[in-house]
Design an enzyme around this catalytic site. Structure first.
Site, mmCIF file in Angstrom:
data_model
loop_
_atom_site.group_PDB
_atom_site.id
_atom_site.type_symbol
_atom_site.label_atom_id
_atom_site.label_comp_id
_atom_site.label_asym_id
_atom_site.label_seq_id
_atom_site.Cartn_x
_atom_site.Cartn_y
_atom_site.Cartn_z
ATOM 1 N N CYS A 105 0.834 -1.196 0.000
ATOM 2 C CA CYS A 105 0.000 0.000 0.000
ATOM 3 C C CYS A 105 0.870 1.248 0.000
ATOM 4 C CB CYS A 105 -0.862 0.037 1.252
ATOM 5 S SG CYS A 105 -1.640 -1.504 1.656
ATOM 6 N N ARG A 164 3.209 0.888 -7.348
ATOM 7 C CA ARG A 164 3.330 -0.188 -6.360
ATOM 8 C C ARG A 164 2.174 -1.171 -6.422
ATOM 9 N NH1 ARG A 164 6.240 2.036 -1.567
ATOM 10 N NH2 ARG A 164 4.821 0.994 -0.200
ATOM 11 N N TRP A 219 -3.565 -2.062 -1.043
ATOM 12 C CA TRP A 219 -3.411 -3.397 -1.648
ATOM 13 C C TRP A 219 -3.999 -4.320 -0.604
ATOM 14 C CZ3 TRP A 219 -1.510 -6.213 -5.800
ATOM 15 C CH2 TRP A 219 -1.146 -7.527 -5.547
ATOM 16 N N ASN A 221 -0.032 0.856 6.483
ATOM 17 C CA ASN A 221 0.601 -0.182 5.656
ATOM 18 C C ASN A 221 1.094 -1.258 6.600
ATOM 19 O OD1 ASN A 221 0.280 1.417 3.466
ATOM 20 N ND2 ASN A 221 2.459 1.758 3.086
ATOM 21 N N GLY A 222 0.971 -2.508 6.194
ATOM 22 C CA GLY A 222 1.475 -3.592 7.035
ATOM 23 C C GLY A 222 0.340 -4.509 7.454
ATOM 24 N N GLU A 271 12.647 -24.219 -11.586
ATOM 25 C CA GLU A 271 12.425 -22.783 -11.383
ATOM 26 C C GLU A 271 13.669 -21.981 -11.787
ATOM 27 O OE1 GLU A 271 10.028 -20.984 -11.146
ATOM 28 O OE2 GLU A 271 10.645 -19.104 -10.218
ATOM 29 N N LYS A 316 13.651 -19.069 -14.645
ATOM 30 C CA LYS A 316 14.094 -17.694 -14.353
ATOM 31 C C LYS A 316 15.090 -17.239 -15.401
ATOM 32 C CE LYS A 316 11.748 -16.272 -12.356
ATOM 33 N NZ LYS A 316 10.635 -16.970 -11.847
ATOM 34 N N GLU A 347 13.418 -17.033 -19.193
ATOM 35 C CA GLU A 347 12.361 -16.060 -19.489
ATOM 36 C C GLU A 347 12.884 -14.629 -19.555
ATOM 37 O OE1 GLU A 347 9.181 -15.587 -16.581
ATOM 38 O OE2 GLU A 347 10.513 -16.194 -14.976
ATOM 39 N N HIS A 365 19.507 -40.653 -20.478
ATOM 40 C CA HIS A 365 18.473 -41.189 -21.359
ATOM 41 C C HIS A 365 18.249 -40.298 -22.575
ATOM 42 C CE1 HIS A 365 17.712 -44.340 -18.483
ATOM 43 N NE2 HIS A 365 17.757 -43.403 -17.529
ATOM 44 N N LYS A 402 2.333 -10.184 -17.025
ATOM 45 C CA LYS A 402 2.374 -10.525 -15.595
ATOM 46 C C LYS A 402 1.218 -11.444 -15.216
ATOM 47 C CE LYS A 402 3.979 -10.327 -11.419
ATOM 48 N NZ LYS A 402 5.108 -11.258 -11.194
#
Ligand code: F6R
Length: 608
Positions: free
Chosen positions: A2, A27, A75, A101-102, A481, A485, A488, A504, A603
């Site tokens: 936020c 943000r 947020w 915020n938090g 992963e 990373k 992409e 194999h 995204k």
């Protein structure tokens, strides 16, 4: 996360608040609001959606006259995105306004106490508790009320507060959530981030944990939690607006990687109660947990990779059979969901079309769905039977880092809960796992601070054509992963293989100088992995190994070794992923790629 802005001074507050909030839009947020004291009353306007809606509603601030006020872009964490859940929040009499915020971790306990004292709540937020608690402790002295509230709150907060009784004062306080304050000509301003104040001042004070600020139009006083005055030095900000949005980091991806320690802690800490794991939002009794026969994890991309780790952890620790499927496959394969199957859909955005379709498919087949989701109020969060939120905050870089790390943590918590309830781990084992969990943020930080070493190494591989990632068991999951990373964001072809599969077919691709990244965090598999490393190295590969501290044998087999700090065998992915993220990042930077917005990617993938 936020955004907070507050102002007290000679000018009209509302246009300054709206302008400041617009600088924090990057943000991510789902609603916004401002409150301004007009000399008689605190007036407030809040609106779900873009800031533009709030600007229109307030005629660019003209409908809220006054020279002191607070503003917020929210947020959502507790409670859906809505007008009523948007900040600011007021006490019942409308004499105190708060933006926050938090996360207040003990808000339910505080809410119960306040409800018992006759306080009425209008929103689902944790923040409203702060407004009522301030009211409860307020005896005419704002500073005293704030310190008393600080003693009662557990969790993280940055607060901007105005009191009707003190029309020329603005208060700010923080703990584990950023906040800055600055003097402008004829006024003082607070904000959660630098871009919001750059237009007004470049000299700011960074508020430290548990420090309180009392601001007037021409003065600024700092206090500690004992109400003692303290001295602070200002910092001159040299950044331009673009750099300021990224908190001084070159890219959002790097900034978000650095936010991982806090995001991880925010995700586990509300769910650790003393020596136990309490996941209220799971909505399952111990009996229901014991009745689960199988877990079906469904997700896309990195969330699917998190699910792969989850399989190894849930099966290894809780001894429950787990299947992991790509949502795009699951939805069309006529899946068999027998009674006793719990479906877990993992998604950062909560809007991924295939994951949402998989959730609906599961419901159509009568299965119960648990969502592990980052965006509160998103489609998957709304449609799942229960939601366990990851508290990563908004992620702006297309390539996920902090949300993925929080997904791992959510899965560990789930595994711990299930293991304990199903009698697979003892109280003392659980305590040890909790200790290990609590150490992860610092360990991640340590690995991040090693970035120069990885950058140097990455610079040598900027021209690589193919990179392979190999691992066994849980290390295979992290290889998937790490490989994603890299490819992409750097556009270098890379593939992840279960190390035993190399022979194999894939090993024929290894030639002089091919980079192979080997992940070895499972002690019982070291020997097998070292054989695989030797196999590729004798065919000319250059081997980068990521392994546990103390694994000296690998030094003889690999060309370059990165060590991760000690943890238990189930949590190693949370540490091993950090050098792999940094490696992908620095290769992409070295190649001059658009790191935050790689080509062809979005995204949130809301189409099939
Ligand atoms: C890769 C990445 C994607 C997402 C995938 C699922 O860095 O971010 O692979 O993980 O598109 O997205 P969510 O988690 O929003 O469902």
């Amino acid at each position: 996360m936020c955004g907070i802005v507050g102002y007290v001074g000679e000018k009209q507050a509302a246009p300054i608040l709206l302008d400041g909030l617009s600088k924090l839009e990057y943000r991510g947020y789902d609603s916004a609001g401002i409150a301004v004291f007009d000399g008689e009353k605190i007036n407030m306007t809040k609106a779900k959606g873009r800031l533009k809606v709030l600007e229109e509603l307030t005629h660019d601030g003209a409908t809220l006259p006054g020279v002191v006020g607070v503003g917020h872009t929210r947020w959502a964490t507790h409670g859906e995105p809505s007008d009523v859940n948007a900040h600011p929040h007021l006490n019942q009499k409308g004499t105190i306004a708060v933006v926050h915020n938090g996360i207040i971790e003990n808000y339910l306990k505080l809410k119960k106490k306040l409800t018992g004292k006759g306080y009425k709540f209008v929103s689902d937020t944790d923040t409203e508790v702060i407004a009522h608690l301030l009211d409860y402790y307020y005896d005419g002295n704002p500073l005293r009320a704030i310190t008393k509230v600080m003693h009662r709150m557990e969790g993280s907060y940055a607060l901007g507060i105005i009191f009707k009784d003190y029309p020329d004062e603005l208060y700010a306080v923080r703990k584990d959530s950023p906040l800055i304050v600055g003097n402008t000509e004829g006024g003082s301003i607070i904000a959660s981030d630098v871009p919001a104040v750059l237009k007004y001042t470049r000299d700011v004070y960074f508020i430290e944990n548990e420090e309180i600020v009392r601001m007037k139009k021409d003065s600024m006083e700092f206090f500690n939690v004992d109400e003692e005055a303290i001295e602070k030095e200002s910092t001159h900000i040299e950044w331009d607006v673009d750099a300021a949005e990224k908190g001084g980091y070159e890219h959002f991806m790097l900034k978000e990687m650095y936010e991982q320690p806090k995001a991880i802690e925010d995700t586990f800490s509300p769910r650790i109660k003393g020596k136990d794991i309490v996941i209220e939002e799971l909505g399952m009794s111990d009996e229901e947990i014991r009745a689960v026969k199988k877990i079906m994890i469904v997700a896309c991309g990195s969330a699917y990779h998190a699910g792969m780790t989850g399989k190894y952890v849930l099966e290894g620790m809780a001894r429950i059979p787990v299947e992991v499927d790509l949502a795009s496959e699951f939805r069309y394969r006529d899946p068999i969901l027998e009674e006793g199957t719990l479906v877990v859909v993992i998604s950062q955005s909560g809007e991924t079309a295939d994951s949402l379709a998989a959730l609906r498919e599961s419901h159509a087949r009568g299965a119960k769905v648990l969502g592990i989701v980052n965006v509160v109020g998103s489609s998957i969060a709304r449609e799942a039977d229960n939601v366990m939120y990851t508290w990563a905050g908004p992620e702006i870089a297309v390539a996920t880092t902090k949300a993925y790390s929080c997904q791992l943590i959510a899965l560990y918590l789930l595994a711990l809960k299930f293991s304990k309830v199903r009698g697979q781990i003892s109280d003392s084992e659980l305590s040890q796992y909790i200790e290990d969990l609590k150490r992860i943020p610092d360990q991640v930080e340590l690995l991040l601070n090693n970035k120069n070493k990885i950058q140097k190494f990455a610079n040598r591989y900027v021209a690589a054509r193919d990179v392979f990632f190999i691992g066994r068991g849980i290390d295979y999951a992290i290889s998937l992963e790490g490989s994603l990373k890299l490819k992409e964001i750097s556009y270098i072809h890379s593939e992840a293989y279960a190390a035993g599969e190399l022979k194999h077919g894939t090993i024929s691709l290894i030639e002089e100088g091919t980079l192979v990244t080997a992940v070895l965090t499972q002690e019982d598999l070291y020997k097998k992995m070292i054989s695989n490393v030797v196999e590729v190295r004798t065919r000319g590969a250059f081997v980068l190994a990521v392994t546990n501290e103390g694994n000296d044998e690998i030094k003889r087999a690999a060309d370059y070794v990165i060590y991760i700090p000690e943890t238990n065998r189930f949590f190693t992915n949370s540490l091993a992923i950090i050098p792999l993220q940094l490696f992908g990042y620095y290769i992409a930077v070295g190649k001059g790629c658009d790191v935050d917005k790689p080509r062809n990617l979005a995204k949130s993938v809301t189409v099939e």
